[in-house]
Design an enzyme around this catalytic site. Structure first.
Site, PDB file in Angstrom:
ATOM      1  N   GLY A 141       0.799  -1.233   0.000  1.00 46.80           N
ATOM      2  CA  GLY A 141       0.000   0.000   0.000  1.00 46.80           C
ATOM      3  C   GLY A 141       0.825   1.273   0.000  1.00 46.80           C
ATOM      4  N   SER A 143       2.107  -5.310  -4.831  1.00 47.42           N
ATOM      5  CA  SER A 143       1.239  -6.393  -5.318  1.00 47.42           C
ATOM      6  C   SER A 143       1.609  -6.775  -6.753  1.00 47.42           C
ATOM      7  CB  SER A 143      -0.244  -6.018  -5.201  1.00 47.42           C
ATOM      8  OG  SER A 143      -0.574  -4.971  -6.060  1.00 47.42           O
ATOM      9  N   ASP A 172       2.465  -0.517 -12.933  1.00 45.85           N
ATOM     10  CA  ASP A 172       3.121  -1.301 -11.881  1.00 45.85           C
ATOM     11  C   ASP A 172       3.610  -2.647 -12.415  1.00 45.85           C
ATOM     12  OD1 ASP A 172       2.060   0.808 -10.451  1.00 45.85           O
ATOM     13  OD2 ASP A 172       1.467  -0.394  -8.739  1.00 45.85           O
TER      14      ASP A 172
END
Ligand code: PMV
Length: 316
Positions: free
Chosen positions: A93, A99, A141
């Site tokens: 986060g 992730s 990402d």
């Protein structure tokens, strides 16, 4: 069959966050600190995933984790049901792509059980994993996690790798404050609605900074790149996405010799990056240590990590 492994990078946005939502290019990068996964064929034929120590795990994922793992494996049809252990060295986060790094590392490890998945399969599998957690992510990402190096990114055209003259070294500082990408993007949209003149001038300014930064990266001009990062931070502060913690991290880093410093990603908390005056791993340790020390004394955690040029990455 022996166990296989997969690794992936974390992500920083060097310049252009928030403006990228309005079509301006951003420059993002894969940092060496990231995620690792190991896979083996499941002896009972039932796929399973274990994430490492809780501080590095994917917090709060709950049942979503099983769902994301299933979605990822479904994109790798040639691979046998796998037993996977994975671990991220990135704070969850924190806007550092934890992730996505896990998704790419797991996809690589599982794909390797079937002889190695091609990179478009790895990206598809990691994309399916990411969609379970983040709805409709831009792909920045997963691209950073898989590619490493620096790349230019636009919403319309995706990623285009940037040639780097040499590796870049960063200190990454953590505010420890969580923030929501959706809420930060909405707050900028609200500001732009009320003050269209701020929208025009900020987007023009960031466009010019990003163009110059791409040139600085390909010329190996890290002093110039640092200045451009400082200017980008001023424009981001003008959008009210910086915070006292982020300003403190940036100020301390500049006082301790960083060439430039700014928030990275959504802001409102999350992380700051400081560019080090270094051309080798050994120099990076020397240039980064005083910054990490100052951050720790002020109550913030941080780490030093390189952005490896694609050439160095491919050389292994
Ligand atoms: O969620 P983060 O911290 O990786 O930041 C996302 C970058 C933004 O430009 C703020 C949003 C976006 O979708 O590009």
């Amino acid at each position: 069959m022996t166990a296989t492994s997969g690794a992936a990078c974390g992500k920083v946005i060097l310049l252009g966050e928030h403006a990228v939502v309005y079509g301006v290019p951003a420059i993002a990068a894969g940092i060496t600190r990231g995620a690792l996964a190991e896979a083996e064929p499941a002896p009972d034929g039932r796929a399973s995933l274990v994430l490492g120590g809780s501080e590095h795990g994917f917090e709060g994922a709950g049942d979503e984790l099983a769902q994301a793992f299933a979605a990822l494996c479904a994109e790798l049809p040639g691979a046998p049901p796998a037993r996977v252990r994975a671990e991220s060295a990135l704070p969850p986060g924190g806007g550092l792509g934890s992730s996505a790094a896990l998704g790419v590392a797991i996809a690589r490890a599982v794909g390797a059980l079937a002889g190695g998945a091609p990179s478009d399969r790895v990206l598809a599998a990691a994309g399916a994993w990411e969609r379970v957690f983040h709805g409709n992510p831009s792909g920045i990402d997963t691209t950073a996690a898989a590619l490493g190096g620096c790349f230019r990114y636009t919403r319309a055209d995706g990623a285009a790798p940037l040639e780097m003259r040499s590796d870049l070294w960063l200190c990454v500082g953590l505010t420890g404050v969580a923030s929501s990408t959706k809420a930060m993007v909405a707050s900028v949209a609200h500001l732009f609605e009320r003050k269209p003149e701020i929208k025009d001038s900020t987007l023009q300014g960031i466009t010019a900074l990003v163009q110059n930064a791409a040139l600085a990266i390909s010329a190996g001009d890290i002093v110039g790149l640092g200045r451009l990062m400082d200017l980008n931070q001023m424009l981001l502060a003008g959008l009210f996405v910086s915070t006292e913690d982020l300003e403190r991290l940036c100020d301390l880093a500049r006082q301790r010799g960083a060439l430039g410093a700014k928030l990275t990603g959504k802001g409102g908390g999350g992380a700051a990056i400081a560019l080090l005056d270094a051309h080798s791993d050994a120099e990076a340790g020397g240039a980064g240590a005083p910054i990490i020390e100052a951050w720790r004394a002020a109550g913030y955690d941080g780490f030093i990590t390189p952005i490896r040029s694609a050439r160095a990455l491919h050389a292994g």
